[in-house]
Design a protein around this motif. Structure first.
Motif, PDB file in Angstrom:
ATOM      1  N   ILE A  87       3.866   5.762  73.595  1.00 54.52           N
ATOM      2  CA  ILE A  87       5.284   6.173  73.469  1.00 54.52           C
ATOM      3  C   ILE A  87       6.285   5.140  73.482  1.00 54.52           C
ATOM      4  O   ILE A  87       7.081   4.923  72.751  1.00 54.52           O
ATOM      5  N   ALA A  88       6.292   4.190  74.359  1.00 59.00           N
ATOM      6  CA  ALA A  88       7.154   3.042  74.649  1.00 59.00           C
ATOM      7  C   ALA A  88       6.960   2.004  73.437  1.00 59.00           C
ATOM      8  O   ALA A  88       7.946   1.827  72.927  1.00 59.00           O
ATOM      9  N   PHE A  89       5.675   1.752  73.355  1.00 55.10           N
ATOM     10  CA  PHE A  89       5.583   0.561  72.092  1.00 55.10           C
ATOM     11  C   PHE A  89       5.496   0.883  70.834  1.00 55.10           C
ATOM     12  O   PHE A  89       5.177   0.486  69.862  1.00 55.10           O
ATOM     13  N   LYS A  90       5.311   2.459  70.797  1.00 57.52           N
ATOM     14  CA  LYS A  90       5.038   3.191  69.521  1.00 57.52           C
ATOM     15  C   LYS A  90       3.805   2.632  68.591  1.00 57.52           C
ATOM     16  O   LYS A  90       3.995   2.866  67.454  1.00 57.52           O
ATOM     17  N   MET A  91       2.689   2.367  69.415  1.00 57.65           N
ATOM     18  CA  MET A  91       1.621   1.925  68.537  1.00 57.65           C
ATOM     19  C   MET A  91       0.879   3.138  68.218  1.00 57.65           C
ATOM     20  O   MET A  91       0.994   4.078  68.671  1.00 57.65           O
TER      21      MET A  91
END
Length: 173
Positions: A87-91
């Motif tokens: 979610i945060a790093f959109k990996m």
């Protein structure tokens, strides 16, 4: 998916812990209430309960309980790491699978097995007078005294938590 594999690992660890707790006093050494009563100054809560085991079954219960508990909590932390990456790093799922997933499963397993091995090396699995099951609890033999000093200064869960943070931090770099 990675999420399902994490949840599977958490479920297995939780089943290990729940199985150990469900056995309550059954794996404790039988017919030695007086021995434990002397060690605990007569203050044992499980005195007179059904005990069918020996020290090996007590250790097995402690291994399942400690390994399951440490692994389950570590997997919970790894689930947070997975969500952070997704979610945060959109990996992408593929990138998480290749770069992060080995740590997602390796860290909980190492923490669970590491705590178990230390407990077995130092002979720390014993019945504890406040709980109706066997856990890491040092008695008065020489190896356990050394280990109890170590465990009083640096609790195993704190070491495990710190190790998770360090390993995850390096894995994300």
């Amino acid at each position: 998916t990675i999420y399902h594999r994490i949840m599977f690992g958490m479920s297995i660890a939780d089943i290990m812990t729940s199985s150990a707790l469900a056995l309550t006093t059954l794996p404790m050494p039988k017919n030695d209430d007086q021995v434990w009563s002397d060690k605990y100054d007569g203050d044992i809560k499980w005195e007179g309960q059904t005990k069918l085991g020996n020290m090996q079954t007590c250790e097995a219960q402690g291994v399942f309980f400690i390994c399951g508990m440490q692994t389950m909590f570590a997997y919970n932390g790894m689930l947070c790491i997975y969500y952070t990456c997704a979610i945060a790093f959109k990996m992408q799922e593929k990138d998480i699978r290749n770069k992060v997933e080995p740590f997602i499963h390796g860290v909980p397993l190492l923490l669970g097995l590491g705590s178990v091995i230390l407990g077995l090396i130092f002979d720390l699995y014993n019945p504890i007078h406040e709980m109706p099951f066997c856990v890491i609890f040092p008695l008065s033999n020489s190896r356990a005294n050394v280990a109890s000093k170590i465990f009083r200064v640096l609790p195993l869960s704190l070491i495990g938590g710190l190790l998770v943070v360090i390993l995850v931090s390096f894995s994300l770099i």
